[in-house]
Design a protein around this motif. Structure first.
Motif, PDB file in Angstrom:
ATOM      1  N   ASP A 179      -2.550  13.639 -24.089  1.00  0.00           N
ATOM      2  CA  ASP A 179      -1.583  13.575 -23.916  1.00  0.00           C
ATOM      3  C   ASP A 179      -1.704  12.294 -23.435  1.00  0.00           C
ATOM      4  N   PRO A 180      -1.160  10.837 -24.450  1.00  0.00           N
ATOM      5  CA  PRO A 180      -1.590   9.441 -24.143  1.00  0.00           C
ATOM      6  C   PRO A 180      -0.218   9.093 -22.627  1.00  0.00           C
ATOM      7  N   ALA A 181       0.230  10.331 -21.779  1.00  0.00           N
ATOM      8  CA  ALA A 181       0.909  10.266 -20.698  1.00  0.00           C
ATOM      9  C   ALA A 181      -0.179  10.284 -19.746  1.00  0.00           C
ATOM     10  N   THR A 182      -1.297  10.485 -19.807  1.00  0.00           N
ATOM     11  CA  THR A 182      -2.188  10.622 -19.290  1.00  0.00           C
ATOM     12  C   THR A 182      -3.690   9.711 -18.902  1.00  0.00           C
ATOM     13  N   VAL A 183      -4.060   9.138 -20.355  1.00  0.00           N
ATOM     14  CA  VAL A 183      -4.719   8.570 -20.949  1.00  0.00           C
ATOM     15  C   VAL A 183      -4.332   7.024 -19.981  1.00  0.00           C
ATOM     16  N   ALA A 184      -4.937   6.074 -19.159  1.00  0.00           N
ATOM     17  CA  ALA A 184      -5.200   5.384 -18.385  1.00  0.00           C
ATOM     18  C   ALA A 184      -3.931   5.215 -17.860  1.00  0.00           C
ATOM     19  N   ILE A 189       3.703   5.007 -21.785  1.00  0.00           N
ATOM     20  CA  ILE A 189       4.115   6.208 -22.645  1.00  0.00           C
ATOM     21  C   ILE A 189       5.025   6.437 -20.547  1.00  0.00           C
ATOM     22  N   ALA A 190       6.206   7.207 -21.625  1.00  0.00           N
ATOM     23  CA  ALA A 190       6.794   7.709 -20.747  1.00  0.00           C
ATOM     24  C   ALA A 190       6.683   9.056 -19.390  1.00  0.00           C
ATOM     25  N   ASP A 191       6.541   9.303 -18.199  1.00  0.00           N
ATOM     26  CA  ASP A 191       6.289   9.658 -17.136  1.00  0.00           C
ATOM     27  C   ASP A 191       7.359  11.015 -16.964  1.00  0.00           C
ATOM     28  N   PRO A 192       6.145  12.517 -17.623  1.00  0.00           N
ATOM     29  CA  PRO A 192       7.537  13.541 -16.844  1.00  0.00           C
ATOM     30  C   PRO A 192       7.002  13.528 -15.657  1.00  0.00           C
ATOM     31  N   THR A 193       6.433  12.832 -15.015  1.00  0.00           N
ATOM     32  CA  THR A 193       5.204  13.626 -13.825  1.00  0.00           C
ATOM     33  C   THR A 193       7.061  13.189 -11.909  1.00  0.00           C
ATOM     34  N   SER A 194       6.681  13.541 -10.810  1.00  0.00           N
ATOM     35  CA  SER A 194       7.567  12.788 -10.548  1.00  0.00           C
ATOM     36  C   SER A 194       6.837  12.711  -8.368  1.00  0.00           C
ATOM     37  N   PHE A 195       7.765  11.491  -7.787  1.00  0.00           N
ATOM     38  CA  PHE A 195       7.186  11.017  -6.413  1.00  0.00           C
ATOM     39  C   PHE A 195       6.794  12.792  -5.578  1.00  0.00           C
ATOM     40  N   ALA A 196       7.130  13.520  -6.075  1.00  0.00           N
ATOM     41  CA  ALA A 196       7.016  15.226  -5.298  1.00  0.00           C
ATOM     42  C   ALA A 196       5.945  15.219  -5.463  1.00  0.00           C
ATOM     43  N   GLU A 197       5.783  15.891  -6.830  1.00  0.00           N
ATOM     44  CA  GLU A 197       4.057  15.967  -7.735  1.00  0.00           C
ATOM     45  C   GLU A 197       3.243  15.611  -7.208  1.00  0.00           C
ATOM     46  N   ALA A 198       3.060  13.913  -6.830  1.00  0.00           N
ATOM     47  CA  ALA A 198       2.290  13.279  -6.630  1.00  0.00           C
ATOM     48  C   ALA A 198       1.485  13.266  -4.778  1.00  0.00           C
ATOM     49  N   ARG A 199       2.883  13.750  -3.793  1.00  0.00           N
ATOM     50  CA  ARG A 199       2.851  14.075  -3.141  1.00  0.00           C
ATOM     51  C   ARG A 199       2.338  15.537  -2.606  1.00  0.00           C
ATOM     52  N   GLU A 223      11.623   5.872  -9.408  1.00  0.00           N
ATOM     53  CA  GLU A 223      10.916   6.380  -9.902  1.00  0.00           C
ATOM     54  C   GLU A 223      10.704   5.858 -11.012  1.00  0.00           C
ATOM     55  N   THR A 224       9.556   6.345 -12.134  1.00  0.00           N
ATOM     56  CA  THR A 224       8.596   5.765 -13.392  1.00  0.00           C
ATOM     57  C   THR A 224       9.917   6.171 -14.257  1.00  0.00           C
ATOM     58  N   PRO A 225      10.240   5.210 -15.792  1.00  0.00           N
ATOM     59  CA  PRO A 225      10.452   6.006 -16.813  1.00  0.00           C
ATOM     60  C   PRO A 225       9.839   7.352 -17.143  1.00  0.00           C
ATOM     61  N   LYS A 226      11.394   8.188 -18.211  1.00  0.00           N
ATOM     62  CA  LYS A 226      11.200   9.410 -18.401  1.00  0.00           C
ATOM     63  C   LYS A 226      11.713   8.979 -19.551  1.00  0.00           C
ATOM     64  N   PRO A 227      10.730  10.468 -20.312  1.00  0.00           N
ATOM     65  CA  PRO A 227      11.622  11.001 -21.596  1.00  0.00           C
ATOM     66  C   PRO A 227      12.413  10.995 -22.057  1.00  0.00           C
ATOM     67  N   GLY A 228      13.215   9.911 -22.730  1.00  0.00           N
ATOM     68  CA  GLY A 228      14.752   9.656 -22.807  1.00  0.00           C
ATOM     69  C   GLY A 228      15.145   8.541 -22.548  1.00  0.00           C
TER      70      GLY A 228
END
Length: 415
Positions: A179-184, A189-199, A223-228
């Motif tokens: 997943d290019p959103a995970t590499v580095a 790359i748009a980020d589908p994850t959230s602050f709540a998930e990180a917490r 929040e990080t830029p999301k898809p779209g």
């Protein structure tokens, strides 16, 4: 086989075929990761036209370039050099317009090498959370989810800063699933994850400090830029090297030697010692019953295991896998194994990995070393050093994650 796996992902081989035509305006190269300097050199060697930029790589992984500046920084815990380089990249891409092109060179290791704390955090905060995550046993995707939400540049923020310029990201993948959103941590790359998930990830691993980090994640602002997200409308990515490519190159070497290859998976995760237990079971089935493939054969796998450090050792997922494998096999004849990181560094040690033979445990005990005790302490590197069974390559200048091969010879016909 290991050499072939590494060679399949070398930037000099995989970068040039994916380069675009020169832009009408400026072309700016940015990048981060253990392979980024070698990738920059490959761009320079193939590029026709003007070029400028900056990439950051791990100390010892620099490659001389003529037009692209190479910065070295710390890994896996970020330092001030990484922070300065990240800030300079943002400054470089912000003035760009629609006729300009950004070529982003991204490879594994970029999360710590491209480290710019989010507002309200310090570099010391990020260093502390990185150390805690590395010792927790968290999977790479979990670690990068947290890192994105503590950063001013990761999780698509770098590409958003470059808008309206076109952004082409060339990725050498070191993560399960590619997943290019995970590499580095996906800076472009748009980020589908959230602050709540990180917490929730920090809660899962009982990480309770620094307090400033927990507070920022609880607030969940910016929040990080999301898809779209329209700021990423001109951003595309291409996966130019993957673990699967490396495994297939290794399998071809086995075939040429008359050894049947069995690729078990390119994205195997989990605790290193638990993965070793499963692999040992498969190897024993081959030896005793000729299943799922008769010997001579080699079981090949990739991915990124994890080590929950509970003892006094330094970890190292490949050497922990190998020692656990040796313990499970308990001297089983005709089984040999190699596990090594394709970047040349297993964790924090200047060693890629090691080799296990049927007499590994016996030789260790002859030296007065208790293998099980060392495994319990997550202190595996010294055993393989004492046995002279380390795999030492130096920086390979690429990174498609771990390579594991378990060679099973016909019974009573080992070397």
């Amino acid at each position: 086989m290991f050499d072939a796996a590494v060679a399949a992902a070398l930037p000099a081989r995989v970068v040039a075929p994916h380069l675009p035509a020169p832009a009408k305006g400026r072309t700016v190269v940015i990048g981060a990761g253990k392979a980024s300097a070698a990738m920059a050199r490959a761009v320079e060697d193939a590029w026709q036209g003007d070029l400028e930029g900056i990439v950051v790589t791990r100390y010892g992984h620099a490659v001389p370039c003529r037009r692209i500046e190479i910065v070295e920084a710390a890994h896996p815990v970020p330092d001030a050099a990484a922070e300065r380089a990240a800030a300079r990249m943002l400054d470089m891409v912000r003035p760009l317009g629609p006729d300009d092109l950004v070529i982003a060179l991204i490879s594994g290791g970029g999360s710590s090498l491209l480290s710019l704390p989010a507002p309200g955090l310090t570099l010391a905060d990020k260093q502390a959370i990185n150390r805690a995550l590395l010792r927790s046993g968290a999977a790479i995707g979990e670690m990068n989810c947290v890192r994105k939400h503590l950063s001013a540049i990761k999780g698509g923020r770098l590409a958003a800063a470059a808008y309206p310029a076109r952004v082409l990201t060339l990725v050498i993948s070191d993560v399960p699933g590619n997943d290019p959103a995970t590499v580095a941590s996906g800076p472009t790359i748009a980020d589908p994850t959230s602050f709540a998930e990180a917490r929730a990830i920090l809660a899962k691993y009982r990480i309770t400090e620094p307090e400033s980090v927990l507070r920022l994640l609880d607030q969940g602002a910016d929040e990080t830029p999301k898809p779209g997200d329209p700021r990423l409308a001109h951003a595309t990515s291409v996966m130019i090297a993957t673990p699967q490519m490396a495994l297939e190159a290794a399998a071809e070497i086995a075939c040429q030697a008359g050894i049947a290859p069995l690729i078990l998976g390119e994205a195997i995760e989990g605790e290193a010692r638990e993965v070793a237990r499963v692999m040992a079971g498969i190897a024993r089935q081959v030896v005793l019953h000729g299943q799922p493939v008769p010997s001579p054969c080699v079981l090949i796998s990739g991915g990124e295991t994890s080590v929950t450090v509970r003892g006094n050792g330094s970890g190292g997922r490949n050497v922990e896998f190998l020692l656990a494998l040796a313990v499970e096999l308990d001297g089983l004849a005709d089984v040999f194994a190699l596990a090594a990181d394709t970047d040349g560094i297993d964790g924090m040690e200047a060693v890629a990995g090691a080799i296990v033979t049927p007499d590994t445990l016996a030789r260790a005990r002859t030296l007065g070393i208790d293998p099980r005790a060392r495994l319990d302490q997550n202190d595996c590197h010294p055993i393989f050093a004492a046995l002279h069974d380390q795999v030492v390559t130096g920086p390979t200048l690429t990174n498609v994650n771990d390579f594991r091969a378990i060679l099973i010879l016909p019974r009573n016909k080992g070397p």
